[in-house]
Design a protein around this motif. Structure first.
Motif, PDB file in Angstrom:
ATOM      1  N   THR A 115      37.703  48.295  38.333  1.00  0.00           N
ATOM      2  CA  THR A 115      38.406  47.344  39.191  1.00  0.00           C
ATOM      3  C   THR A 115      39.335  48.093  40.131  1.00  0.00           C
ATOM      4  O   THR A 115      40.107  48.955  39.704  1.00  0.00           O
ATOM      5  CB  THR A 115      39.224  46.341  38.365  1.00  0.00           C
ATOM      6  OG1 THR A 115      38.331  45.600  37.514  1.00  0.00           O
ATOM      7  CG2 THR A 115      39.978  45.378  39.264  1.00  0.00           C
ATOM      8  N   LEU A 117      42.139  47.506  43.470  1.00  0.00           N
ATOM      9  CA  LEU A 117      43.008  46.492  44.067  1.00  0.00           C
ATOM     10  C   LEU A 117      43.509  46.936  45.435  1.00  0.00           C
ATOM     11  O   LEU A 117      43.764  48.123  45.662  1.00  0.00           O
ATOM     12  CB  LEU A 117      44.208  46.202  43.163  1.00  0.00           C
ATOM     13  CG  LEU A 117      43.931  45.674  41.759  1.00  0.00           C
ATOM     14  CD1 LEU A 117      45.233  45.518  40.998  1.00  0.00           C
ATOM     15  CD2 LEU A 117      43.184  44.347  41.820  1.00  0.00           C
ATOM     16  N   GLU A 121      44.904  42.169  45.114  1.00  0.00           N
ATOM     17  CA  GLU A 121      43.653  41.423  45.077  1.00  0.00           C
ATOM     18  C   GLU A 121      42.499  42.394  44.897  1.00  0.00           C
ATOM     19  O   GLU A 121      42.548  43.540  45.340  1.00  0.00           O
ATOM     20  CB  GLU A 121      43.471  40.607  46.354  1.00  0.00           C
ATOM     21  CG  GLU A 121      44.530  39.522  46.506  1.00  0.00           C
ATOM     22  CD  GLU A 121      44.159  38.493  47.541  1.00  0.00           C
ATOM     23  OE1 GLU A 121      42.953  38.195  47.682  1.00  0.00           O
ATOM     24  OE2 GLU A 121      45.070  37.975  48.208  1.00  0.00           O
ATOM     25  N   ARG A 122      41.465  41.930  44.244  1.00  0.00           N
ATOM     26  CA  ARG A 122      40.335  42.800  43.938  1.00  0.00           C
ATOM     27  C   ARG A 122      39.674  43.318  45.211  1.00  0.00           C
ATOM     28  O   ARG A 122      39.458  42.575  46.159  1.00  0.00           O
ATOM     29  CB  ARG A 122      39.309  42.055  43.090  1.00  0.00           C
ATOM     30  CG  ARG A 122      38.148  42.940  42.632  1.00  0.00           C
ATOM     31  CD  ARG A 122      37.281  42.264  41.598  1.00  0.00           C
ATOM     32  NE  ARG A 122      36.208  43.152  41.162  1.00  0.00           N
ATOM     33  CZ  ARG A 122      35.344  42.884  40.201  1.00  0.00           C
ATOM     34  NH1 ARG A 122      35.450  41.723  39.561  1.00  0.00           N
ATOM     35  NH2 ARG A 122      34.402  43.728  39.878  1.00  0.00           N
ATOM     36  N   SER A 124      36.310  44.935  46.512  1.00  0.00           N
ATOM     37  CA  SER A 124      34.900  45.222  46.279  1.00  0.00           C
ATOM     38  C   SER A 124      34.502  46.390  47.175  1.00  0.00           C
ATOM     39  O   SER A 124      34.283  46.220  48.377  1.00  0.00           O
ATOM     40  CB  SER A 124      34.049  43.982  46.611  1.00  0.00           C
ATOM     41  OG  SER A 124      32.672  44.289  46.606  1.00  0.00           O
TER      42      SER A 124
END
Length: 280
Positions: A115, A117, A121-122, A124
C-alpha cells in the motif's frame, strides 16, 4: 529517458496538436497541457466545436483521432485538408518541459498487496508503465507540498482519452443493459453522492487500470510500435467531488462559468507531473 521524438508524439496524441521540438522557450507548460486535455473533452461534451486557448488561439474539437496521425495518410478528396494540417502546431523544448531526474520505469514493477499513500489516500502506482516526469517543481505558488508523500500532498489521479464522455457509461455499468448508451449527464448525476452538481465537469480516476481502458493510442514513427499514453496528475482534495464509485472523481464546473473561469477551475484543481507510456 525515452526517445525525445517518441515523447513529442505522445504529447501530440494527448493534446490533439502537432508538438514539435524547439531549442527556445516552450510555447506551453505542463499545466497548459493538462488544461488542454481536460478542457477539450469537457467542451466537446458540452457540444462546442472549438476551444480558445491563450497563446494558441482556436483549437478544433473535431475528433481527428480515428485517423492514425503517424501512419501513411489516407487518400484525400481534392481540396480537402489532411487531418494533420488541421492541428495547431506547438513548439516545446524537451529540456524545459520534461524533468528526467524524476523519470521512473514501472514496467516490471509488481506491487502486490503493498500500500502506498499520497495525501493520506491510497496511491495506485502505474505498474507496467514507463513514466516521463514533467517539469513542475518550483512552478507553483505555495511550495512543493502538493507533490510530496505527506498529509499535505494531493492525491494521485489519472486522465485518459474520453474520460469525461466514457465515464458516464462506466458509472452505472452495473445497472445497464449490454451496449446501452445513457445520457452522460443522467448517468453522472446518478453516480454522485451529492446530486446538486449534476455531473458537470472534468472526470479523472485514482485507478490506473480504469484510465487505461480509456487511454489514447498512437503508432510511433520512431520504432513502429503502438503506444498507450496517460497523464498522471495530482488533484486538489478540496476541489474534488466524490462519486459512489471510489475509482471516479469529478472536478465540478458550475453552469454559467465563463471560459476564463472554467480554465481557472481546472488549473486550481489538477496539476500534472508525469506522462505514462506503455507499448501494446
Amino acid at each position: 529517458m525515452p526517445d525525445t521524438q517518441l515523447l513529442l508524439e505522445a504529447l501530440s496524441c494527448l493534446s490533439g496538436c502537432n508538438v514539435e521540438q524547439t531549442n527556445g522557450v516552450s510555447q506551453l507548460t505542463a499545466q497548459d497541457f493538462v488544461n488542454i486535455v481536460a478542457l477539450k473533452e469537457f467542451y466537446k461534451k458540452e457540444g462546442f466545436k472549438e476551444l480558445e486557448y491563450p497563446s494558441l488561439g482556436t483549437l478544433s474539437l473535431s475528433d481527428l483521432d480515428d485517423h492514425d496521425m503517424y501512419s501513411s495518410p489516407l487518400a484525400l478528396e481534392a481540396g480537402r485538408p489532411s487531418p494533420q494540417s488541421l492541428r495547431t502546431t506547438v513548439k516545446v523544448n524537451p529540456d524545459d518541459f520534461f524533468h528526467t531526474q524524476f523519470d521512473y520505469d514501472f514496467t516490471n514493477v509488481k506491487d502486490g498487496d503493498k500500500t502506498f499513500l499520497r495525501g493520506s489516500e491510497r496511491y495506485s502506482r502505474p505498474c507496467g508503465w514507463s513514466r516521463s516526469a514533467l517539469r513542475v517543481v518550483q512552478r507553483y505558488d505555495g511550495g512543493e507540498g502538493w507533490l510530496g508523500t505527506g498529509h499535505s500532498a494531493w492525491p494521485v489521479c489519472y486522465h485518459g482519452h474520453t474520460m469525461d464522455g466514457s465515464l458516464g457509461v462506466i458509472l452505472t455499468a452495473g445497472q445497464l443493459e449490454p451496449n446501452a448508451e445513457p445520457g452522460f449527464l443522467d448517468a453522472a448525476a446518478a453516480s454522485l453522492v451529492t446530486g446538486e452538481t449534476r455531473g458537470r465537469g472534468v472526470y479523472s480516476t485514482p485507478d490506473v487500470k480504469t484510465a487505461e481502458k480509456h487511454c489514447k493510442r498512437f503508432k510511433s514513427k520512431v520504432d513502429g510500435k503502438t503506444y498507450k499514453v496517460i497523464l498522471q496528475n495530482r488533484i486538489n482534495p478540496e476541489k474534488r467531488q466524490t462519486c459512489q464509485r471510489e475509482d471516479v472523481w469529478l472536478v465540478y464546473v458550475p453552469e454559467g462559468s465563463t471560459d476564463v473561469q472554467t480554465r481557472a477551475i481546472v488549473q486550481e484543481s489538477i496539476r500534472p507531473y508525469g506522462m505514462l507510456l506503455k507499448p501494446e
